[in-house]
Design an enzyme around this catalytic site. Structure first.
Site, PDB file in Angstrom:
ATOM      1  CG  HIS A 211      -2.029   0.938   1.246  1.00 58.02           C
ATOM      2  ND1 HIS A 211      -2.314   1.793   0.243  1.00 58.02           N
ATOM      3  CD2 HIS A 211      -2.930   1.219   2.240  1.00 58.02           C
ATOM      4  CE1 HIS A 211      -3.334   2.572   0.589  1.00 58.02           C
ATOM      5  NE2 HIS A 211      -3.731   2.260   1.781  1.00 58.02           N
TER       6      HIS A 211
ATOM      7  CG  HIS B 226      -4.344   0.898  -8.260  1.00 58.85           C
ATOM      8  ND1 HIS B 226      -5.672   0.891  -7.944  1.00 58.85           N
ATOM      9  CD2 HIS B 226      -3.759   1.770  -7.419  1.00 58.85           C
ATOM     10  CE1 HIS B 226      -5.897   1.746  -6.963  1.00 58.85           C
ATOM     11  NE2 HIS B 226      -4.746   2.291  -6.624  1.00 58.85           N
TER      12      HIS B 226
ATOM     13  CG  ASP C 200       2.988   4.201  -4.062  1.00 56.76           C
ATOM     14  OD1 ASP C 200       1.956   3.531  -4.062  1.00 56.76           O
ATOM     15  OD2 ASP C 200       3.198   5.142  -3.268  1.00 56.76           O
TER      16      ASP C 200
END
Ligand code: SDX
Length: 427
Positions: free
Chosen positions: A267, A306, A362
């Site tokens: 995460h 994702h 990210d």
């Protein structure tokens, strides 16, 4: 055609009509599908909630196939270009953009709440010299609940608003204190003359100068990154915030739990994991061998994939653009070429294309943070600061939702059938 689902239970031959609302069937409607009077009725089974809506929310809208992200209806691209993080935090909480007067009052109130209780410094000094800042962050946020006992009155809207302001205002201070503790440097108090991100940079990097002057490009880049990370509908950490908050605990304790969820490498911890992965690859020449390992199931391409986006994460595009702004000031991060080569190969390779794996938020953010002088351990903390605005807004919406009650899923029992206890002498 009616908005209903007609199901036949082949165990009994009975047929049922289930209403369809907003593309969902209500799980509790399945309970009427039973094989007899003593049958509890059907429940849904959905490990990791791959296909379960847990709430109705008006805060964030994502279309994973189209790569769309909107906060309260405003496209993330427009907010990233034209807004600032404090205005976005206002938007998430109140549901509309502020007037100039509303914005000024909001920004002033946040500014006047940036100072943590002085005892927080003593609390921080208790951590090991090398304590991971995310562990410090989530512990300290939880400890804030002991400084504001009135936060337990979660039925009081005005008290909820004051705790929201305290959290949005204080998380940069706590994050900066954790960073300074890691560096063995003295804590820097907030500077109320500076912007939200300017003050954060001051608390992080001010040394012996009388007044820290944040670099405007870095101040703005951090503000854009905070906008991009502010909320993301019912992700793992937001679901934790809602789940913990549903027990009616105070928001500081709930937010500590949400931060703990974000800490995980799948995460919010992914941006730290990406940099470790890039450093492990070491050079552009080693990229093909690394990709081969991932395709053989040996590890993941961190920063890719994702649960919702099955196309390019719209935030990743904006992070990549922000990187150029930052590198103009800090110099280009040498790991960038490895990241670009990984992306180039992955976007052409059927293993990733067939699994709809694209760069997520990210993948590039860590490169920027590293170029700005943050150690990898700070990256997830930099995610938690802006996400505090999303977590607390989702918490407020949950408490206002008349359908919400304490979160308590069911299970499928797979354990031993009933059996009698056997005294230890007879085992
Ligand atoms: C964030 O939910 C949110 O909104 C989160 C977030 C937010 O703003 O709050 O967007 C922030 O957490 C972004 C995600 C950061 N995490 C990572 O970058 C870690 C690497 N990514 C993966 O672990 C994964 O993609 C997840 C966790 C993000 C999503 O996992 P899913 O939806 O459970 O998908 P999955 O694990 O079932 O994968 C489907 C397939 C599998 O292959 P098969 O078993 O079908 O052969 O894709 C593969 C996975 O092995 N796969 C990957 C991969 N991600 C999934 N293979 C290689 N590299 C990857 N990164």
């Amino acid at each position: 055609m009616a908005d209903t689902l007609t199901v036949t239970d082949n165990r009994t031959g009975k047929t049922y009509e289930l209403p369809i609302t907003d593309g969902t069937v209500r799980a509790t409607d399945l309970r009427k599908i039973r094989t007899g009077a003593d049958d509890f009725g059907l429940t849904t089974y959905d490990p990791a909630f791959l296909n379960t809506a847990s709430c109705r929310s008006a805060i964030t809208y994502i279309d994973g196939d189209q790569g769309i992200l909107e906060y309260r209806g405003y496209p993330i691209e427009q907010l990233g270009e034209q807004s600032n993080f404090l205005e976005v935090a206002y938007l998430l909480w109140f549901g509309h953009l502020p007037s100039q007067a509303e914005y000024d009052a909001w920004a002033r109130t946040i500014t006047l709440h940036t100072m943590p209780h002085e005892n927080i410094k003593k609390f921080m000094e208790g951590f090991r010299y090398d304590a991971h800042p995310m562990g410090v962050f989530l512990s300290t946020v939880g400890a804030l609940s002991t400084f504001y006992p009135e936060a337990k009155q979660i039925g009081d809207a005005e008290l909820r608003r004051i705790q929201a302001i305290r959290l949005i205002a204080k998380v940069p201070s706590i994050a900066a204190y954790a960073f300074r503790h890691l560096k063995g440097q003295p804590f820097v108090y907030p500077d109320n003359d500076l912007s939200y991100t300017g003050n954060f940079l001051s608390m992080l990097f001010k040394m012996t100068e009388l007044k820290y002057q944040p670099h405007p490009v870095l101040e703005r880049a951090l503000d854009v990154l905070f906008i991009l990370h502010a909320d993301h509908e019912q992700n793992c950490s937001t679901s934790a915030m809602r789940g913990i908050g549903s027990s009616q605990v105070d928001p500081f304790s709930a937010l500590a739990g949400a931060a703990a969820a974000l800490y995980g490498p799948l995460h919010g911890g992914a941006n730290e994991a990406v940099l470790k992965m890039l450093a492990e690859i070491g050079s552009v020449q080693h990229v093909p061998a690394f990709i081969k390992k991932v395709k053989a199931g040996d590890g993941k391409l961190m920063g890719f994939g994702h649960r919702v986006y099955k196309s390019y994460d719209p935030r990743a595009k904006m992070v990549k653009k922000t990187a150029d702004m930052v590198f103009d000031v800090t110099g280009r991060n040498p790991l960038t070429d490895i990241a670009l080569e990984l992306e180039r190969i992955a976007l052409e390779d059927d293993y990733f294309i067939s699994r709809k794996l694209y760069p997520n938020v990210d993948f590039y953010s860590g490169l920027i943070y590293q170029a700005m002088g943050f150690p990898m351990e700070m990256f997830t903390v930099l995610f938690a600061i802006p996400r505090t605005a999303g977590w607390i807004s989702q918490w407020e919406e949950m408490l206002r939702d008349p359908e919400q009650k304490i979160s308590r899923p069911r299970q499928v029992y797979t354990g031993a059938p009933r059996r009698d206890y056997v005294a230890i002498a007879n085992r």
